[in-house]
Structure formats: structure tokens, C-alpha cells
Design a protein around this motif. Structure first.
Motif, PDB file in Angstrom:
ATOM      1  N   GLU A  12       0.793  -1.100   0.117  1.00 30.05           N
ATOM      2  CA  GLU A  12       0.060   0.030   0.019  1.00 30.05           C
ATOM      3  C   GLU A  12       0.767   1.056   0.205  1.00 30.05           C
ATOM      4  N   THR A  13       0.375   2.242  -0.154  1.00 32.94           N
ATOM      5  CA  THR A  13       0.942   3.652  -0.171  1.00 32.94           C
ATOM      6  C   THR A  13       1.444   4.049   0.964  1.00 32.94           C
ATOM      7  N   VAL A  14       2.796   4.382   1.094  1.00 27.53           N
ATOM      8  CA  VAL A  14       3.349   4.786   2.413  1.00 27.53           C
ATOM      9  C   VAL A  14       3.534   6.048   2.426  1.00 27.53           C
ATOM     10  N   PRO A  15       3.529   6.901   3.614  1.00 27.66           N
ATOM     11  CA  PRO A  15       3.964   8.212   3.612  1.00 27.66           C
ATOM     12  C   PRO A  15       5.338   8.877   3.185  1.00 27.66           C
ATOM     13  N   VAL A  16       5.328   9.917   2.693  1.00 26.32           N
ATOM     14  CA  VAL A  16       6.295  10.377   2.320  1.00 26.32           C
ATOM     15  C   VAL A  16       7.804  10.219   3.173  1.00 26.32           C
ATOM     16  N   SER A  17       7.190  10.588   4.342  1.00 25.90           N
ATOM     17  CA  SER A  17       8.201  10.686   5.616  1.00 25.90           C
ATOM     18  C   SER A  17       8.955   9.431   5.576  1.00 25.90           C
ATOM     19  N   MET A  18       8.560   8.131   5.117  1.00 29.80           N
ATOM     20  CA  MET A  18       9.363   7.034   5.076  1.00 29.80           C
ATOM     21  C   MET A  18      10.474   7.194   4.015  1.00 29.80           C
ATOM     22  N   VAL A  19      10.293   8.061   2.985  1.00 31.75           N
ATOM     23  CA  VAL A  19      11.325   8.070   2.115  1.00 31.75           C
ATOM     24  C   VAL A  19      12.730   8.981   2.277  1.00 31.75           C
ATOM     25  N   LEU A  20      12.458   9.671   3.481  1.00 37.72           N
ATOM     26  CA  LEU A  20      13.464  10.738   3.782  1.00 37.72           C
ATOM     27  C   LEU A  20      14.678   9.784   4.317  1.00 37.72           C
ATOM     28  N   PRO A  21      16.017  10.367   3.973  1.00 36.85           N
ATOM     29  CA  PRO A  21      17.200   9.909   4.351  1.00 36.85           C
ATOM     30  C   PRO A  21      17.222   9.454   5.738  1.00 36.85           C
ATOM     31  N   CYS A  22      17.786   8.433   6.355  1.00 35.93           N
ATOM     32  CA  CYS A  22      18.230   8.264   7.589  1.00 35.93           C
ATOM     33  C   CYS A  22      19.471   9.241   8.006  1.00 35.93           C
ATOM     34  N   GLN A  23      19.261   9.700   9.170  1.00 36.49           N
ATOM     35  CA  GLN A  23      20.451  10.552   9.740  1.00 36.49           C
ATOM     36  C   GLN A  23      21.803   9.874   9.939  1.00 36.49           C
ATOM     37  N   GLY A  24      22.743  10.452   9.226  1.00 38.11           N
ATOM     38  CA  GLY A  24      23.882   9.967   9.114  1.00 38.11           C
ATOM     39  C   GLY A  24      24.268   8.381   8.602  1.00 38.11           C
ATOM     40  N   GLU A  25      23.361   8.268   7.769  1.00 43.76           N
ATOM     41  CA  GLU A  25      23.149   6.776   7.232  1.00 43.76           C
ATOM     42  C   GLU A  25      22.991   7.042   5.594  1.00 43.76           C
ATOM     43  N   ASP A  26      23.485   6.162   4.624  1.00 48.65           N
ATOM     44  CA  ASP A  26      23.152   6.454   3.279  1.00 48.65           C
ATOM     45  C   ASP A  26      22.135   5.417   2.598  1.00 48.65           C
ATOM     46  N   MET A  27      20.733   5.675   3.337  1.00 47.27           N
ATOM     47  CA  MET A  27      19.761   4.741   2.955  1.00 47.27           C
ATOM     48  C   MET A  27      18.544   5.461   3.670  1.00 47.27           C
ATOM     49  N   ILE A  28      17.469   5.178   3.085  1.00 39.81           N
ATOM     50  CA  ILE A  28      16.003   5.897   3.759  1.00 39.81           C
ATOM     51  C   ILE A  28      15.668   4.982   4.726  1.00 39.81           C
ATOM     52  N   PHE A  29      14.594   5.439   5.227  1.00 34.29           N
ATOM     53  CA  PHE A  29      13.714   4.479   6.341  1.00 34.29           C
ATOM     54  C   PHE A  29      13.020   3.263   5.613  1.00 34.29           C
ATOM     55  N   LEU A  30      12.646   3.604   4.432  1.00 34.18           N
ATOM     56  CA  LEU A  30      11.903   2.609   3.742  1.00 34.18           C
ATOM     57  C   LEU A  30      12.872   1.366   3.243  1.00 34.18           C
ATOM     58  N   ASP A  31      14.073   1.883   3.135  1.00 39.10           N
ATOM     59  CA  ASP A  31      15.021   0.515   2.751  1.00 39.10           C
ATOM     60  C   ASP A  31      15.309  -0.385   4.026  1.00 39.10           C
ATOM     61  N   LYS A  32      14.867   0.369   5.268  1.00 40.01           N
ATOM     62  CA  LYS A  32      15.144  -0.377   6.561  1.00 40.01           C
ATOM     63  C   LYS A  32      13.914  -1.298   6.671  1.00 40.01           C
ATOM     64  N   ILE A  33      12.767  -0.754   6.319  1.00 39.06           N
ATOM     65  CA  ILE A  33      11.606  -1.408   6.224  1.00 39.06           C
ATOM     66  C   ILE A  33      11.604  -2.622   5.464  1.00 39.06           C
TER      67      ILE A  33
END
Length: 493
Positions: free
Chosen positions: A450-471
Motif C-alpha cells: 500500500e501507499t507509504v507516507p513521504v516521511s518514510m522515504v526521507l534519508p536516515c540521519q548519518g546513513e546512506d539509506m532511507i527509512f523505507l529501505d530499512k523497512i
């Protein structure tokens, strides 16, 4: 506060415990503490209203300032509510009218002494005469049931309550209340979404978390416990993990989860983000590329019959819809013309046995499967002679170089571009495996569908990845902890 006695013709006024004078409220009717207590307190409240005998005081309407002073009690204060036979159970002195006669405390004391003497006589052992016959015990006057209670407070009546007939009823009522309290605590623990909510019910565990059993869930919790951040005392470590898995599995709205766990939205959002970070750190080793000898030793029969032991990985791409960004440039970067949505594309690799061995980071918007494959690290993991399987439409033959590539079509044909391999229909049934394997993660964890919020595609602080990558990585790792689809199909066949 200055108090005034409400008894007729009693004009005593003053503060509590001033000049030896005290003021007492009318007894309350305890309706929810058991039948016997309810009836007893109701009778007492009615008795006080009848003793005071004022038109502006009724059972259901007693103003809070209406009080009775200590002058109207023998001992200067009301008796304990359970001592209904005590003369001070209800005010009886100086009431300003003759409808209620003063009680005789001397009669009560004499009755109490007789009862105590009877107990001492009953405690003495019976004597035997020379003929072996039991001696007759002098019969005492049968005790009055009311006289079982002592005139003092709860500490003084403990011994008396042990022998009275009323005590057995009290014990039964206490046991009933204890059992009711136990059941209510059990129901409350389930509503609080604690361990008891899932314990001994693996079907419920799978529904809410995607994991196969409660034991697996607790194993994950044990692994996370030392590093799980305690951001809020409102949630236990189990609730933090349970909340996060529920969000992944069912994609429940933040507000709905907040209601279930009796916390606010901010607590849910913070807990979800922090717990995902901890899960990613501990579970990402579960998504790993196996050694070739391990891969060959665990190759399912269907793949061996079709390709020998050459299949290294089954690849596929899937897209996740994301909310539209307010920034026009960011919005344009994620817009896919193929789906007419804002998306991120992920490349996933699965072993023939059904374990997820590779997952890429997310790629924004209109990007081809070839581009994702070429720019991810998947090709670096392949060895000469490895065979890569993909579903029809996933065209990467130009990118695998000298490696073998098989495209599984609906017709059941395969094409290999590195060597001359004759077309065969023997792999038609493998398409079922390829389709199910590539879709297993999204089927298990609805948040990826399903559609995820834009906040999940923001970069993680100090990391070369976004929060959705972790999910996505966490969902893949959790899927690897569950029985493989391929193994289930083998069991069925």
C-alpha cells in the motif's frame, strides 16, 4: 472549615477535633462490592436517615455539608460498618425526637461477655467417666448471631470473626471477589496487548506478526532486548515489538494502533521508527548470499531436474507506492509513467529453496529493471556458470554478461543467451515457484503493498539509506524466519 451538626436541636459547631468534638459524614451505599456488603451499607445509610429524621435529608439526597457530631454516639464515633449490632452503628443519643430510642450499650457488653465465656467452654476438652462414657457438658445459651462482633474497630474484631457464622459468608464473598479480580486482570492483560494476548495461540501470532509461532516471536524479543531503546515508559519491550510487527503485517493506521495500546500518536510513531532501526541492525544478517556448495546441497528437486545445480538466484523487481512530495522536484523524481504513481523500485533475489538472499536499496520513479540490476551489487555476487532465473518481462540478459540467464515464460519456454541450451517445457511448473517467491514478502507484509507516507522515504540521519529501505530489509529478514513457500509446495506434491 467550620462544621455544623445536622441533628434536630443540636447546634454544635466548630472545626473537626476541636474541643473534643468531631463530625462524621453519612455512610455511603457501596453498591459494587458484593451483595452482602451492598445490602449492609444500604441498611446503615437508611438507618442514619431515619435517626436524624429531617425532611431535607433523604436516602438519595444528602448534601455533603450534612454531618453528625460525636455527641450522638456512645463512644464518640460511629462503629465499624460490619458491626451492625453495635449501639454506635447508627447515631442514637440526643436526636431531638423520641421516634428512635437510645440504645443500651450495657446489654451489648453483657451479650459479648456471655459469648466469650461460651467459646472458652467449647474450647475445653470433654472428660470421660470410668465407664468410658463422654461426660455431659453444661449447655450454654445459644449465641446471638449479632453478638459475634466486637465493639471496637477492625483490629479488635479479627478473632471474633473467625468463629461467627457470618464469617463463612464473608469468606465466600472474599473468595468470589478474588476470583473475579483474577479474571478481570486476565481480561485486562489481553486488552493491554501484552504477552497473554498472543500466548498459546500461534494462529493469532501469525495473523498479527507474520511469524510462525509465539516461541519465534519471543526469540526475536530476547535478541532485541539489550539494545531496544526505552523511549517511553508507557510501553513494555514486548509491546514495542508487537506494535511494530502489527504495523508491518497489517499496515494499521497510526491512530488505530494508538487506541489499541492506549498511547498517543507520537509515541506510536517514535516507537515504530526506533524499533525498526533495532530490528534492521540485528536481523539484516539473515538476508545473505549463500556459498555455492550450500546452494547446491539444498537445491529443490524441481530445479535440479530442469537445470541441474546451476541456478544461483531468482530475481524480480517490485514497486512500492509512496505519497506525493510537496517539493515539485522531489515529486517529479519519484513519478513512474508506467504505473502513473509515485513509486520506489526494489530488486530482490531469492534462492531456489525460497530464502531471500539479496535486496537492493530503493530506486526512485521511472527506472528500468536493467538499470537497477546493473547498478546494484547483485552482479558482483554471481560466478561464471551461475544461472539466473527471472519471470517473463524481466529482461536483463544483456547485463549478466557471460553468465547464464533463463527467462521463465508463460508458455513454459526458456532462453539462455550465454550457451546454446535447447528450449524445454520442463520448467513450465517452475513459473509458479518464481511468481510465489517474488511476491512472498509483499503478501506477508501488507505495508509494502500500500501507499507509504513521504516521511518514510526521507534519508536516515548519518546513513546512506532511507527509512523505507530499512523497512523492506526487515520484512525480508522476517520472511526468512518463516517456512519457505518452496518447501510447503514440495510437501504438498
Amino acid at each position: 472549615m467550620v462544621n455544623t451538626c445536622c441533628v434536630v436541636k443540636c447546634y454544635r459547631r466548630g472545626k473537626s477535633i476541636a474541643n473534643g468534638l468531631r463530625f462524621f459524614n453519612f455512610p455511603a451505599w457501596k453498591q459494587h462490592t458484593g451483595t452482602q456488603i451492598s445490602e449492609l451499607t444500604k441498611r446503615r445509610r437508611m438507618a442514619w436517615v431515619a435517626a436524624v429524621r429531617r425532611k431535607d435529608i433523604t436516602f438519595s439526597n444528602i448534601p455533603r455539608h450534612m454531618r453528625v457530631c460525636s455527641r450522638h454516639f456512645h463512644k464518640g464515633k460511629p462503629a465499624y460498618e460490619m458491626l451492625e449490632c453495635d449501639p454506635d452503628w447508627v447515631p442514637s443519643l440526643h436526636l431531638g425526637h423520641t421516634e428512635v430510642k437510645p440504645t443500651d450499650s450495657g446489654k451489648f457488653n453483657r451479650r459479648l461477655k456471655r459469648q466469650q465465656a461460651l467459646k472458652r467452654n467449647n474450647a475445653e476438652p470433654a472428660t470421660l467417666d470410668l465407664a468410658g462414657q463422654r461426660s455431659e457438658i453444661v449447655k450454654a445459651e445459644p449465641p446471638d448471631e449479632d453478638s459475634q462482633m466486637a465493639e471496637a474497630g477492625p483490629k479488635d474484631i479479627t478473632v471474633e470473626l473467625q468463629e461467627c457464622s457470618f464469617c463463612s459468608c464473608r469468606r465466600a464473598e472474599i473468595n468470589r471477589l478474588l476470583e473475579e479480580n483474577r479474571k478481570l486482570k486476565e481480561e485486562l492483560s489481553q486488552k493491554k496487548m501484552e504477552e497473554d494476548f498472543l500466548k498459546d495461540d500461534d494462529v493469532k501470532v501469525t495473523y498479527y506478526t507474520g511469524l510462525s509461532s509465539f516461541a519465534v516471536l519471543m526469540g526475536v524479543l530476547t535478541q532485541l532486548l539489550p539494545s531496544l531503546p526505552q523511549t517511553s515508559r508507557k510501553l513494555s519491550p514486548f509491546q514495542m515489538l508487537f506494535l511494530t510487527l502489527m504495523r508491518l503485517r497489517l499496515n494499521l493506521p497510526i491512530q488505530h494502533i494508538a487506541y489499541l495500546f492506549s498511547v498517543d500518536r507520537k509515541t506510536v510513531s517514535t516507537t515504530f521508527r526506533n524499533t525498526i532501526g533495532t530490528l534492521f541492525t540485528h536481523l539484516k544478517p539473515l538476508v545473505h548470499w549463500p556459498e555455492r556448495h550450500c546452494l547446491q546441497a539444498t537445491m529443490p528437486r524441481q530445479f535440479v531436474e530442469a537445470f541441474g545445480s546451476r541456478v544461483a538466484v531468482i530475481v524480480d523487481c517490485f514497486e512500492i507506492s509512496i505519497g506525493r512530495a510537496s517539493n515539485l522536484k522531489a515529486s517529479a523524481e519519484t513519478f513512474s509513467h508506467d504505473t502513473n504513481k509515485h513509486t520506489l523500485k526494489y530488486l530482490i533475489g531469492i534462492t531456489p529453496r525460497g530464502a531471500i538472499s539479496f535486496v537492493s536499496q530503493g530506486w526512485r520513479g521511472p527506472v528500468s529493471d536493467e538499470h537497477v540490476t546493473e547498478n546494484s551489487s547483485l552482479l558482483n555476487k554471481l560466478l561464471p556458470g551461475d544461472l539466473v532465473l527471472a519471470d517473463h518481462g524481466f529482461d536483463i540478459r544483456d547485463r549478466v554478461g557471460g553468465l547464464m540467464y533463463a527467462e521463465v515464460r508463460e508458455s513454459g519456454h526458456s532462453r539462455l543467451n550465454a550457451k546454446d541450451v535447447e528450449e524445454t517445457r520442463q520448467i513450465a511448473h517452475l513459473r509458479v515457484h518464481v511468481k510465489r517467491l517474488s511476491g512472498c514478502v509483499r503478501t506477508k507484509y501488507i505495508i509494502l503493498n500500500e501507499t507509504v507516507p513521504v516521511s518514510m522515504v526521507l534519508p536516515c540521519q548519518g546513513e546512506d539509506m532511507i527509512f523505507l529501505d530499512k523497512i523492506v530489509s526487515v520484512c525480508c529478514a522476517l520472511t526468512n524466519m518463516c517456512p519457505s513457500i518452496v518447501m510447503k509446495l514440495q510437501t504438498m506434491t
